[in-house]
Design a protein around this motif. Structure first.
Motif, PDB file in Angstrom:
ATOM      1  N   ARG A 210       0.787  -1.249   0.284  1.00  0.00           N
ATOM      2  CA  ARG A 210      -0.288  -0.128  -0.010  1.00  0.00           C
ATOM      3  C   ARG A 210       0.618   1.548   0.018  1.00  0.00           C
ATOM      4  NH1 ARG A 210      -2.575  -0.372   6.467  1.00  0.00           N
ATOM      5  NH2 ARG A 210      -0.856  -1.012   6.761  1.00  0.00           N
ATOM      6  N   GLU A 211       2.701   1.355   1.134  1.00  0.00           N
ATOM      7  CA  GLU A 211       3.504   1.865   0.379  1.00  0.00           C
ATOM      8  C   GLU A 211       4.166   1.254  -0.389  1.00  0.00           C
ATOM      9  OE1 GLU A 211       4.159   4.879   3.066  1.00  0.00           O
ATOM     10  OE2 GLU A 211       1.359   5.675   2.842  1.00  0.00           O
ATOM     11  N   LEU A 243      -0.360   6.056   0.878  1.00  0.00           N
ATOM     12  CA  LEU A 243      -1.370   6.642   1.106  1.00  0.00           C
ATOM     13  C   LEU A 243      -1.254   8.421   1.500  1.00  0.00           C
ATOM     14  CD1 LEU A 243      -2.970   4.427   4.149  1.00  0.00           C
ATOM     15  CD2 LEU A 243      -2.925   3.996   1.643  1.00  0.00           C
ATOM     16  N   GLU A 247      -5.052   9.401   5.503  1.00  0.00           N
ATOM     17  CA  GLU A 247      -5.687   8.136   5.342  1.00  0.00           C
ATOM     18  C   GLU A 247      -5.148   7.755   6.635  1.00  0.00           C
ATOM     19  OE1 GLU A 247      -7.000   5.535   3.077  1.00  0.00           O
ATOM     20  OE2 GLU A 247      -6.010   5.858   1.240  1.00  0.00           O
ATOM     21  N   HIS A 308       0.275  10.115  -4.603  1.00  0.00           N
ATOM     22  CA  HIS A 308      -1.015   9.348  -3.773  1.00  0.00           C
ATOM     23  C   HIS A 308      -1.283   7.938  -4.303  1.00  0.00           C
ATOM     24  CE1 HIS A 308       0.103  13.104  -1.629  1.00  0.00           C
ATOM     25  NE2 HIS A 308       0.861  12.956  -0.477  1.00  0.00           N
ATOM     26  N   ILE A 310      -3.756   5.053  -3.479  1.00  0.00           N
ATOM     27  CA  ILE A 310      -5.421   3.929  -2.296  1.00  0.00           C
ATOM     28  C   ILE A 310      -5.027   2.831  -3.534  1.00  0.00           C
ATOM     29  CG2 ILE A 310      -8.317   3.615  -2.348  1.00  0.00           C
ATOM     30  CD1 ILE A 310      -8.322   6.680  -3.144  1.00  0.00           C
ATOM     31  N   TYR A 377     -11.084  13.275   1.105  1.00  0.00           N
ATOM     32  CA  TYR A 377     -10.328  12.627   3.124  1.00  0.00           C
ATOM     33  C   TYR A 377     -10.885  13.117   3.986  1.00  0.00           C
ATOM     34  CZ  TYR A 377      -6.927  10.643  -0.231  1.00  0.00           C
ATOM     35  OH  TYR A 377      -6.343   9.955  -1.415  1.00  0.00           O
ATOM     36  N   TYR A 385      -8.541   5.073  10.880  1.00  0.00           N
ATOM     37  CA  TYR A 385      -8.306   5.261  10.069  1.00  0.00           C
ATOM     38  C   TYR A 385      -8.480   6.085   9.033  1.00  0.00           C
ATOM     39  CZ  TYR A 385      -4.754   0.622   9.252  1.00  0.00           C
ATOM     40  OH  TYR A 385      -3.546   0.329   9.968  1.00  0.00           O
TER      41      TYR A 385
END
Ligand SMILES: [Zn+2]
Ligand SMILES: [Zn+2]
Length: 423
Positions: A210-211, A243, A247, A308, A310, A377, A385
């Motif tokens: 996710r990163e 993210l 987030e 960034h 998602i 966001y 989160y």
């Protein structure tokens, strides 16, 4: 030189709170579907995990490890907690150096550190750095700005924390609640390479990667990683991705029980105790960084862009309108997309817009909206989160602003509305 998508911080299935599926064959397969080419092993200090690694990884050449199916590359890594509860991210060249590091740290373990995923040592940052270097490893702060366990929760700079060993520190890990722009607000950080890693506790692609970092390497080895982190003039890290900091679960200052958000000023007034539920108010990553911020100057020239992201499953989730990212509807659509475009990072970053829309207009529309930054966001805080809200059109994006502000106000119940005397 070739670029590799690398996620350099995960945990193995023996560490606390980690999915039982977090094992090398599953990690390798899921990381491939994500679009990663290099993943670290996590937890090399844990005796059983180390055994699992030795059984499931082959050292194909000096310091390059692969799973038996040769799906992806692995590098040896661990995370250590010091005597101030701060976390350090450590890379080691091979199994014998990992063993050496274990032998040297064993007697300082608060528990039997051969059975901890993230061993706690009775040593400070400087001492841990010294042992890491002696064992041929590389060290830097993990999720540097996070409350509780990030280096900046107790120190004002990396140099102060590592003291005499500071000159050997080449990187810092941003963590999910920060990005490069935020971290570069502190001038002393300009000298460090930034890493964006998932710190994942589960192998599924909405968590792992996710990163990630896109890094130029001659080959995916420890030696090359070390060069990439140290030799900044070569701009080896070409992209940080992860993210939106909003987030992250510690982005804003908030109560760790009821998750109400506070301004730093209010939090100080309330002595960091939530007037609503008596929970503890945790200083957010954003507010900690702004407290230390001492420069508006642009980032150093070697700093790559920060993209960034998602996770695709979360985008699909909004497209089909369900609450659970693991719902069948979401997962089967996710599989369709991966079958068509090979991996998730391709879909999120690289596939041309036209092909995305041609494949599936509805979900494709959400993917393009995300790429065009039509996302609001609800910021995270206190361990909760943040939540993204993707808007299909610019009109929707504008009109949702008020609705979101309303939701946010409910979370900021005390902000500027009541004074201390009213409680
Ligand atoms: Zn950690
Ligand atoms: Zn509370």
């Amino acid at each position: 030189m070739k670029t590799f998508n690398c996620d350099l911080h995960i945990h193995g299935s023996f560490a606390g709170g980690v999915s039982k599926y977090m094992r090398i064959p599953v990690i390798a397969e899921q990381a491939r579907l994500k679009g990663l080419e290099v993943v670290t092993t996590g937890d090399v200090q844990h005796a059983n995990w180390l055994q699992h690694l030795k059984q499931n990884l082959v050292e194909s050449s000096n310091g390059i490890f692969q799973d038996h199916n040769q799906t992806i590359h692995f590098l040896l890594q661990t995370e250590i907690e010091d005597n101030q509860r701060l976390h350090h991210l450590i890379f080691l060249p091979d199994f014998s150096h990992a063993q050496e590091f274990r032998d040297k740290t064993k007697k300082f373990g608060i528990l039997d550190c051969s059975m901890c995923g993230r061993p706690k040592l009775r040593l400070n940052a400087e001492q841990i750095a010294e042992i890491t270097l002696d064992s041929g490893g590389i060290i830097g702060p993990a999720h540097a700005f996070t409350p509780y366990t990030g280096l900046f929760s107790k120190h004002d700079s990396i140099a102060k924390a590592y003291d005499n060993m500071a000159k050997h520190i080449s990187f810092l890990e941003l963590g999910l609640s920060a990005d490069s722009d935020l971290a570069d607000r502190i001038a002393s950080n300009h000298q460090y390479t930034f890493l964006s890693n998932s710190d994942s506790h589960s192998p599924w692609p909405h968590r792992i990667g996710r990163e990630f970092n896109r890094i130029q390497l001659k080959e995916p080895s420890f030696k090359e990683l070390k060069k990439a982190l140290q030799e900044k003039t070569e701009k080896r890290i070409v992209l940080n991705a992860g993210l939106d900091p909003r987030e992250g679960k510690y982005h804003e200052t908030a109560c760790n029980q009821c998750f109400f958000h506070y301004t730093p000023k209010d939090a100080i007034q309330f002595k960091w105790q939530c007037p609503s539920c008596k929970g503890q108010i945790k200083k957010g990553v954003r507010d900690r960084i702004l407290e230390l911020a001492d420069t508006e100057k642009k980032a150093p020239s070697y700093r790559p862009p920060y993209l960034h992201l998602i996770p695709l499953a979360e985008i699909i989730q909004q497209g089909v309108g369900v609450e659970n990212v693991l719902a069948k509807k979401v997962q089967s659509k996710w599989k369709d997309w991966i079958e068509r475009f090979e991996n998730e990072i391709n879909i999120l970053v690289d596939v041309p817009e036209q092909e995305i829309l041609e494949f599936d207009k509805t979900i494709g529309g959400f993917i393009l909206a995300f790429r065009n930054e039509r996302v609001h966001y609800l910021p995270g805080g206190g361990g909760d989160y943040g939540k993204p809200l993707i808007c299909l059109s610019q009109e929707e994006f504008e009109s949702k602003k008020n609705e979101l502000q309303e939701k946010q106000n409910q979370k900021n119940r005390f902000k500027g509305q009541k004074t201390l005397g009213q409680f």
